[in-house]
Every structure is written in C-alpha cells, then in structure tokens.
Design an enzyme around this catalytic site. Structure first.
Site, PDB file in Angstrom:
ATOM      1  N   ASP A 190       0.896  -1.157   0.183  1.00 41.67           N
ATOM      2  CA  ASP A 190      -0.055  -0.023  -0.018  1.00 41.67           C
ATOM      3  C   ASP A 190       0.988   1.195   0.013  1.00 41.67           C
ATOM      4  O   ASP A 190       2.238   1.149   0.040  1.00 41.67           O
ATOM      5  CB  ASP A 190      -1.118   0.003   1.194  1.00 41.67           C
ATOM      6  CG  ASP A 190      -2.293   0.684   1.021  1.00 41.67           C
ATOM      7  OD1 ASP A 190      -2.354   1.670   0.487  1.00 41.67           O
ATOM      8  OD2 ASP A 190      -3.366  -0.046   1.090  1.00 41.67           O
ATOM      9  N   HIS A 267      -3.469   3.161  -4.634  1.00 40.84           N
ATOM     10  CA  HIS A 267      -2.905   3.038  -3.302  1.00 40.84           C
ATOM     11  C   HIS A 267      -1.283   2.376  -3.634  1.00 40.84           C
ATOM     12  O   HIS A 267      -0.778   1.857  -2.897  1.00 40.84           O
ATOM     13  CB  HIS A 267      -3.434   2.038  -2.512  1.00 40.84           C
ATOM     14  CG  HIS A 267      -4.834   2.338  -1.810  1.00 40.84           C
ATOM     15  ND1 HIS A 267      -4.816   3.065  -0.824  1.00 40.84           N
ATOM     16  CD2 HIS A 267      -6.189   1.929  -2.111  1.00 40.84           C
ATOM     17  CE1 HIS A 267      -6.064   3.456  -0.526  1.00 40.84           C
ATOM     18  NE2 HIS A 267      -6.821   2.728  -1.189  1.00 40.84           N
ATOM     19  N   GLU A 322     -10.734   2.138  -4.591  1.00 39.25           N
ATOM     20  CA  GLU A 322     -10.468   3.606  -4.580  1.00 39.25           C
ATOM     21  C   GLU A 322      -9.567   4.281  -5.468  1.00 39.25           C
ATOM     22  O   GLU A 322      -8.452   5.129  -4.859  1.00 39.25           O
ATOM     23  CB  GLU A 322     -10.033   3.850  -3.006  1.00 39.25           C
ATOM     24  CG  GLU A 322     -10.934   3.201  -1.847  1.00 39.25           C
ATOM     25  CD  GLU A 322     -10.562   3.524  -0.611  1.00 39.25           C
ATOM     26  OE1 GLU A 322     -11.517   3.828   0.189  1.00 39.25           O
ATOM     27  OE2 GLU A 322      -9.476   3.351  -0.304  1.00 39.25           O
TER      28      GLU A 322
END
Length: 684
Positions: A190, A267, A322
């Site tokens: 991440d 990410h 996301e």
C-alpha cells in the site's frame, strides 16, 4: 472450489441442541452445530497417547501439532484412549471440514472425512480441556456433530501502515486455528510501505519499506516520505522470500490458506517512489499506476509471478479499490490507450487493467479476487469479490455469479472503536462493539436459495493506520474476532448473544494467559447513553423543511431523521446521524402551533480522520410566521479543526419565548470534502 453445502454425514436429529442452562461452563467458540453434555468427565493424564489413521505428510503434521500442544499427546500406532479416524465420505455434499467428537468415561473418539475436520475437532478439545492440578486435564462427557456454515472464514491484516514481524503473524495464525478460521488475507502493499521482497524490483523494499517516522500518523502528516534501513530514524521492514515461505508453511499446517494482496492500480504511492517511470506522463506522481504504459503491465505481471511462486493459494488478491482517475484524464498515454482500446471513459480504463491482470492469473492457473470496485468490470465466473462497502454490493456480486466474501465495514472493520471512544486508544472512528459483530447476518434476505450458494464466506478486516504497536493490533482484534468466527461457522438458529457473551468473557482470560493483548470486555462501557432511549421533546414527529439538502449516503431516517426522538450513537454510520457534504446545514422545523419553549439544541460531531468537522458557527433563530426570523443565539466553535479525538458537542439556546418555527443554520468550515453530521434537533 469447496462445496458450499454444509450437510454432514451423520443424522443430526439424533442429538439435541445444547442450551446455556444445559452446558453450564462447557463451551466451544464457535458454537458447535449440535452438542449433548452428560454428567461426569474423562481424565486425560499427562502420559496419555493418541492414535490416528492418517498417513504421509498429513500424519506428520498432525502428530507434530498434537505432541507440541498444551495437551502434549503422544502418538502411538496401537490402540490408544484418544482416537482420530479419517473415514470415507458417504455423501457428495459432505462438508470437508466437519467432524464428530465423542467423549466418554473410557476415552475420546473423533471422526471426519478430512484432515481439516480432525484438526478442528482437536481445537474443540483444547477449549474443552480443564486443567487438573494433580493428573492432567479433565473433559466433559459430550457428543458433538459439527461443521461450518461457510467455506471461507477469514481475517485480513494490513502490514503496510505498520509493519508486523513474521512471529506476530504466526501468533495470529494460531488464534485463527483456535477459532476454526481458515483464510488469512495478507495486505502486503500500500502507499505506506511495500512489505514483500521482489527480486526483480529491489528498489521496492530498499526505498519504501522504511520511513523516518515513529508511526503512520506522523508519516502522513510529515510529508509521506520514505528512507532506507540504515537511516537512524528508520521504522518498518519487509518479509524476505524465506520469511514468506516459513509463514505460508506454518499456515498450511494449521489448515489456513494465505491470500496475498498486491494493491493495484491505486494505493501505489510507494511503487511510484521506487519506480517513478510507472507514473502518468508529464504529471506529478499520485497514488495510481499509469495503465497507459505497457511498462506498468510488465511490472505488475513480473511482481505477480514472484508472488505466485511463494503463495500456493488458488486466489490472488489484486485490491482494485479507491483508484482515482484524475491523473488518467490528463495523461496522454492513458488517453491514447483509451482510444486504441475503444474505451469510453477512465472508469473503463480501470476495467481494462483488471481484465488484463485476470487473464494473466488465469494463464497461470490462478484466480482473481478483489475489493468490490472490481464489480464494474466483466469478470469471469471464477473471480471472487471481497465486499467492503455495503450489502448492496454483495447482492450485485452474487447476482453476477461471483464467489462473494461478505466483509462490510459496518460489521467487519476492526479498526473502529469497540467501546465508548473517550475510554479507548485513538482509532479511525466508527463504533463496532462485540455485540454488533455478533449480530452480523452475511446472507442478504433478498437472495434466493440458489443465489445464496455464491456467498463464499465472511472476513474481518484490520486496517492499522491507528495501531502503531503489535499490542494495539491484538487489542483491536480480540475478542471481536471470536464473534465473527461464530457468525462464520455456526448456523444462525444456534447463535445466542447471552451465551456467547458469557463465553467470550471467559475466553478473554484464556487469551491473555496465552499472551494475547485483548480488549477488557468485562469493563465495557457501551453505547452513548443518550442513544439508548427515545427523547419525547416538543419537536418530535414535526416536519423539517430542508433549505440545504442532506447527502443520500448518510440520509439516516430521511426527512424525519432530525425529529424522530432518536439521538445518534458513537458513530456517524449508525443511521441516526444525518450527513451534509461540502455544505452548510440550514433547516426549519414547524412545531405546527405557537409553543412556549425554553430550550433548543443540536448535536454535531468532529472526527477529522474521515473529514468530519464541527460547524464553524451555528445560529438558532425563531419565528411565529415562518417568514421573519429573530436570532436567538449565535455560537462560535472553539475546538480547533486539528483536534483528532472524537468530539460530540451540543449547540444550545436556553431562555423563554413563544415560537412556531425554528431555524437552525450551521456553517461549514469550508474544507473541501468535509462533512457536517447532526443527529437530533431537540426542543423543550
């Protein structure tokens, strides 16, 4: 794929289901499907032996595990007082993980159609064992028929935000085994740090596995920079390939499949620091890889090739959540790719990336699993989805014929507060007590029985932004993971909160004796007191005219939410707090007639992690005709917008007046993406 059916090979009707009154202090978490307890006990001495009819590696693993367990059973080939027997399946629908356990005054007998079933029976024995000061262990006399409700029963752990050692991971695998959980979703990459050795791309760990900050929050606020391991301030780490192999083997011996997650395309800030050539052309590096570059796909497939060499799991998690498309809109390479592939917008560009990665995995006899954003694409029927946003996404995944892991944040995100926030270490927000986890029903009522077969299972998620230490991570996991384990294993009709809570209190003590740092369940404070009852104030049930609209995402009870007599609890996600995004709050309440009043108030909250702030200012006004309003009070917020703790503040006027209409106006502080949340307008 394992059978999702949970019919076991014995006729379960021959055993009566236990109740708390019948078993007293005899319990197993998760609760077996059927268990009958008789008077008396069986004594297992310190010299006790066992036998089993396993062979090869299965026998070696099983014998080693039992001999090194607290019971210290010793294997022998000849008949022994403790017998584990693998038997043939008598039905194509037999659960692979079910077992039959019988304890009599003469000994212990276990039968299963699988090694996993024998292993889970032994976990039940470990929980049933009561130490005998003189002789060894005593066991209640029981007959148990048991099998899991769901095939997939998992825990997700984020080691990017805060790195945890392989020893810590193995310790959690021991707990997963104890509660019959069989999947460990390892979030290895991440933006906060890359945690797995990739030989072809050494800069990933050399440049981004360490940070010159003591914790994630300091890193986030301090510029999101990384360092090398020789920096005096370096914090972090990564797993070598040998570490990974060791943990994977440790999990295998406990019948746990590790599913690695390599996050893409979002990410990925750390990837772009290590390899900036994978960013969009001519733009500052963001958090998304550039799908317009062929080098991006070379990188991803190279990484996944090395990952697949380490992890034998059928499924590889690719994240997919996301991702912002802002850079892709401005990137000439992305636009060129879209034109060449006939893609109408940037969202289809993400679908293109996910589709290419799925085909790559399929070519290597693996399958794709991703967060529920991957639903926007055309996935194969072999793909799986981890549903994190809401039940509706789960229904969508199921109706697309995809294997679905239900993991909604409202029930499964263990980074939320588990008790009154003022009594707890700082968390990202929310409120998820043990009882709410236990109340989770993973199968949406709208699904048909045929559709229900696609619910693969459930998973708890641990995101570690606000968990800087190993002890803190365990504090947030336990005992809530016990509740999820019972939801995953036990049939709904067998669940009982009163029984489970009593069992969890006892199990917390056992976990502490085993060296786990758990939440102090016996001293739980509980829900916000004002949220426990109904407030019958003068505005209850009265009409609210919204001058500024509330957000559909946090509508609570809609137009009646702020005058329904129900105050919000510790979290804005409890369907009582009403949210306003990038907006003031302005509304008028009609009391329907002129009333003598002496109090008007509204509660707001601040929790800056998810961009929730108190209003900059709030004005309370009154009117007799609904046209001309007189300001009764103007209140300026004194709490700074940088205060991170959860704060709930009452904005109130007191006095005496005759009014029919009441206006509330709360001004946003103007921060883009900011929320105002209000729960109840109280008039007395």
């Amino acid at each position: 794929m394992k059978q999702l059916s949970i019919v076991f090979f014995y006729v379960l009707a021959m055993f009566s289901t236990v109740t708390a009154a019948q078993v007293g202090d005899v319990y197993i978490i998760p609760q077996p499907q059927t268990m009958r307890v008789q008077a008396g006990d069986y004594l297992l001495t310190g010299q006790s032996t066992f036998t089993c009819n396993l062979s090869g590696t299965d026998r070696d693993d099983f014998v080693r595990y039992l001999e090194n367990s607290p019971l210290a059973l010793q294997y022998q080939k000849s008949p022994a007082p403790v017998t584990f027997r693998l038997i043939p399946s008598v039905s194509s629908e037999t659960s692979e993980e079910g077992y039959r356990l019988v304890i009599t005054p003469q000994g212990i007998e276990v039968e299963s159609t699988s090694t996993a079933g024998l292993f889970y029976a032994f976990q039940s024995l470990l929980q049933l064992a009561q130490p005998d000061i003189v002789s060894g262990y005593r066991f209640p006399l029981v007959e148990i028929e048991d099998y899991p409700r769901f095939s997939y029963r998992g825990l997700h752990l984020d080691v990017s935000r805060h790195f945890r050692t392989k020893e810590f991971v193995k310790k959690q695998l021991d707990a997963l085994a104890r509660y019959k959980l069989n999947r460990f979703h390892w979030h290895l990459t991440d933006g906060a740090g890359w945690r797995i050795e990739i030989e072809k791309y050494p800069e990933l760990t050399r440049k981004t596995a360490y940070r010159p900050f003591p914790d994630w929050k300091s890193w986030w606020q301090g510029g999101l920079t990384y360092c090398t391991s020789d920096d005096p301030e370096a914090q972090g780490g990564y797993y070598t390939k040998e570490d990974i192999r060791e943990v994977v083997e440790y999990a295998r011996q406990r019948h746990i499949t590790i599913i690695p997650e390599i996050e893409m395309p979002g990410h990925s800030e750390e990837v772009l620091v290590a390899y900036p050539q994978l960013a969009c052309e001519g733009l500052p590096a963001g958090g998304e890889l550039c799908p317009g570059r062929e080098e991006t796909f070379t990188f991803l497939t190279d990484v996944l090739t090395e990952v697949m060499e380490l992890f034998p799991s059928e499924y590889i998690h690719i994240g997919g959540d996301e991702a912002s498309t802002a850079h892709w809109k401005q990137c000439p390479l992305c636009q060129k790719r879209m034109h060449a592939e006939g893609l109408k917008d940037e969202s289809e560009l993400q679908v293109y990336l996910i589709s290419r990665i799925e085909k790559f995995l399929q070519a290597h006899d693996r399958k794709l699993i991703g967060w529920d954003e991957v639903l926007s694409g055309d996935l194969s029927k072999d793909a799986a989805v981890t549903v994190w946003r809401n039940e509706e996404k789960g229904i969508e995944a199921v109706r697309k014929g995809l294997y679905t892991v239900m993991s909604p944040g409202s029930y499964c995100y263990l980074d939320s507060y588990q008790d009154a926030p003022a009594t707890q270490p700082l968390a990202i927000g929310g409120y998820l007590p043990l009882q709410k986890v236990y109340s989770f029903e993973p199968v949406p009522a709208q699904l048909t029985s045929k559709e229900t077969a696609h619910i693969w299972g459930i998973q708890a998620n641990v995101w570690t932004e606000y968990m800087p230490t190993a002890e803190h991570v365990e504090y947030m996991i336990y005992p809530r993971l016990l509740a999820l384990a019972e939801v995953a294993w036990t049939q709904p009709e067998q669940k009982d909160w009163t029984r489970f809570h009593a069992e969890a209190l006892s199990e917390v003590d056992k976990l502490r004796n085993l060296g786990y740092h758990t939440f102090d369940l016996k001293n739980e404070v509980g829900e916000r007191p004002i949220a426990l009852g109904v407030d019958n104030h003068k505005a209850k049930g009265k009409k609210v005219n919204y001058i500024t609209p509330y957000s559909d995402h946090y509508a609570a009870g809609g137009n009646s939410a702020l005058t329904d007599g129900l105050h919000g609890g510790w979290t804005y996600g409890d369907q009582r707090w009403q949210g306003f995004l990038n907006s003031d709050v302005e509304l008028v309440i009609d009391l329907e007639k002129q009333e003598k009043i002496h109090w008007i108030s509204a509660d707001f909250m601040q929790l800056i992690g998810p961009y929730v702030w108190l209003p900059k200012e709030m004005t309370i006004s009154a009117s007799s005709d609904g046209k001309e309003f007189v300001d009764l009070k103007d209140i300026i917020t004194e709490l700074p917008v940088t205060d991170e703790k959860l704060t709930m503040q009452t904005y109130a006027w007191t006095g005496e007046c005759d009014v029919r209409y009441i206006k509330i106006k709360a001004k946003s502080n103007g921060i883009v993406g900011g929320w105002l949340f209000v729960d109840e307008i109280v008039v007395r």
